[in-house]
Design a protein around this motif. Sequence first.
Motif, PDB file in Angstrom:
ATOM      1  N   UNK A 169       0.824  -1.208   0.000  1.00 54.08           N
ATOM      2  CA  UNK A 169       0.000   0.000   0.000  1.00 54.08           C
ATOM      3  C   UNK A 169       0.864   1.267   0.000  1.00 54.08           C
ATOM      4  N   UNK A 170       1.956   1.242   0.779  1.00 54.66           N
ATOM      5  CA  UNK A 170       2.854   2.393   0.806  1.00 54.66           C
ATOM      6  C   UNK A 170       3.469   2.624  -0.576  1.00 54.66           C
ATOM      7  N   UNK A 171       3.880   1.531  -1.222  1.00 58.62           N
ATOM      8  CA  UNK A 171       4.448   1.646  -2.567  1.00 58.62           C
ATOM      9  C   UNK A 171       3.405   2.182  -3.541  1.00 58.62           C
ATOM     10  N   UNK A 172       2.175   1.670  -3.438  1.00 60.68           N
ATOM     11  CA  UNK A 172       1.090   2.136  -4.322  1.00 60.68           C
ATOM     12  C   UNK A 172       0.881   3.645  -4.193  1.00 60.68           C
ATOM     13  N   UNK A 173       0.823   4.119  -2.957  1.00 62.49           N
ATOM     14  CA  UNK A 173       0.565   5.548  -2.723  1.00 62.49           C
ATOM     15  C   UNK A 173       1.706   6.399  -3.269  1.00 62.49           C
ATOM     16  N   UNK A 174       2.945   5.998  -2.982  1.00 62.13           N
ATOM     17  CA  UNK A 174       4.104   6.761  -3.438  1.00 62.13           C
ATOM     18  C   UNK A 174       4.205   6.765  -4.965  1.00 62.13           C
ATOM     19  N   UNK A 175       4.034   5.586  -5.578  1.00 67.40           N
ATOM     20  CA  UNK A 175       4.169   5.473  -7.035  1.00 67.40           C
ATOM     21  C   UNK A 175       3.046   6.233  -7.737  1.00 67.40           C
ATOM     22  N   UNK A 176       1.816   6.066  -7.243  1.00 66.22           N
ATOM     23  CA  UNK A 176       0.674   6.752  -7.855  1.00 66.22           C
ATOM     24  C   UNK A 176       0.809   8.265  -7.705  1.00 66.22           C
ATOM     25  N   UNK A 177       1.255   8.717  -6.542  1.00 62.24           N
ATOM     26  CA  UNK A 177       1.440  10.155  -6.324  1.00 62.24           C
ATOM     27  C   UNK A 177       2.483  10.722  -7.276  1.00 62.24           C
ATOM     28  N   UNK A 178       3.560   9.973  -7.482  1.00 61.07           N
ATOM     29  CA  UNK A 178       4.618  10.407  -8.397  1.00 61.07           C
ATOM     30  C   UNK A 178       4.074  10.558  -9.814  1.00 61.07           C
ATOM     31  N   UNK A 179       3.326   9.556 -10.281  1.00 60.96           N
ATOM     32  CA  UNK A 179       2.780   9.590 -11.641  1.00 60.96           C
ATOM     33  C   UNK A 179       1.794  10.743 -11.791  1.00 60.96           C
ATOM     34  N   UNK A 180       0.934  10.932 -10.790  1.00 63.22           N
ATOM     35  CA  UNK A 180      -0.086  11.997 -10.863  1.00 63.22           C
ATOM     36  C   UNK A 180       0.557  13.384 -10.882  1.00 63.22           C
ATOM     37  N   UNK A 181       1.548  13.590 -10.013  1.00 64.39           N
ATOM     38  CA  UNK A 181       2.178  14.919  -9.894  1.00 64.39           C
ATOM     39  C   UNK A 181       3.097  15.225 -11.070  1.00 64.39           C
TER      40      UNK A 181
END
Length: 452
Positions: free
Chosen positions: A262-274
């Motif tokens: 879940x931590x990886x999902x949040x970090x990776x998704x945030x990176x892609x979105x930003x």
Amino acid sequence: MSIQKPGRYSIYLRPISYFIDLGLINILAYLFYFKGFSPIIFFVVISSAWVILSIYSRFYEVYRYTREVTIITLIGRQLFMFTLLIFAFSGWYSQFDFLPRTILEYVLVVFLLITISKFTIYYLLQKYRSALGGNFRNTIILGKNKQTLALEKFFTQNPEYGYIHKKTFNVKDRESFDLESCFRLMNEERIDEIYCSISELSNNQILRVIDYADNNLKILKFLPDNKDIYSKKLRYEYYDYIPILSLRNIPIEEPVNKFLKRAFDILFASFVIVFILSWLTPIIAILIKLESKGPVFFKQSRNGFNYTEFDCYKFRSMTPNDDAHLFQATRGDNRVTKVGKFIRKTSIDELPQFFNVLFGDMSVVGPRPHMVSHTNIYAKKIDKFMVRHFVKPGITGLAQISGFRGEVETDKDIIGRVRYDIFYIENWSVLLDLKIIVKTFISAVKGDEKAY
């Protein structure tokens, strides 16, 4: 086969427990014990360490069948490690000048309140189950012997654990025992958990029960009343003093793995979105709007974790049509726009699903979610298809990098996809996720022949 949405344990209990405990830890430190220090440093360091410590020690691994003595053991172990943690913090940040006596008082008061909180939640849940009938699980037992009767007695005499036992089947004659009638009853009674006596059923019958449980998202557990079963690598649990075996081991369900994923999902998704979607979305939106009328984003209901439906987002790649929710795009499909061909070929159309990841409906890597209409079809004709719903669906997956992405042209395609998805579920690791992500990126750059 009738597909039913299974019962669920509350997904909010553990986060609420974390929130209460972290609140006690930080509020007591700031208001009463450690004055004149930076609360931000304390909050970040101690809260992060508490979460990591709790995952490692399984402090929040308290289930409906967990005994009080086990909870006390967990609290004692956590108390010891947290005390060492606070002393280490005071030594590292010596400028705060924490006195040893103050630290010990603080730790004891914190754990007194955490213990009260933990047992309050534990007993309130038991009262909620026994008095109001909430948070329950429907159970059924296959086989009648000393072990299964003890389990039935546990279910019926302990309503506070939240098990509603529907029936125990007596298997007098293996050959004449009608499993189909059992399966029908399980569907009618909306059974959540199946408990199976190893010694009462034949190997063929056990395999049929396993297939039924997999295809209907039922939790299957065994009573180890056969000596042969002890040699298997299975997961042990205890209901009171009754040993129970779980057949399917899913690594992602482990607390540490769940936290990491879940931590990886949040970090990776945030990176892609930003860093990607923030500037790419306006460009894609303009191109989509210039070519055809309709919305920029396409929303479609799909089945996710535990067979629940969610709205999956994509950049619109087709002209608006009534068949979009029923039929996949095929090679040369005239519904696909020119811009749509490009964004589908490069998988750019999938990028909005990183919002689904951030919302918690999806993961970066996992079995690809299908349209609801397709899920209903495949669940009835493809063996073990429903096993895919034991974990969150992903933007990409092992099946997709192994040649099973895009259109399902034959049953062979979906069978292969399910095979790879189950392998992923049972053999998950962080390295496997990273490998899949890298291969997905390479495939997107090169262009997959099945991306149309």
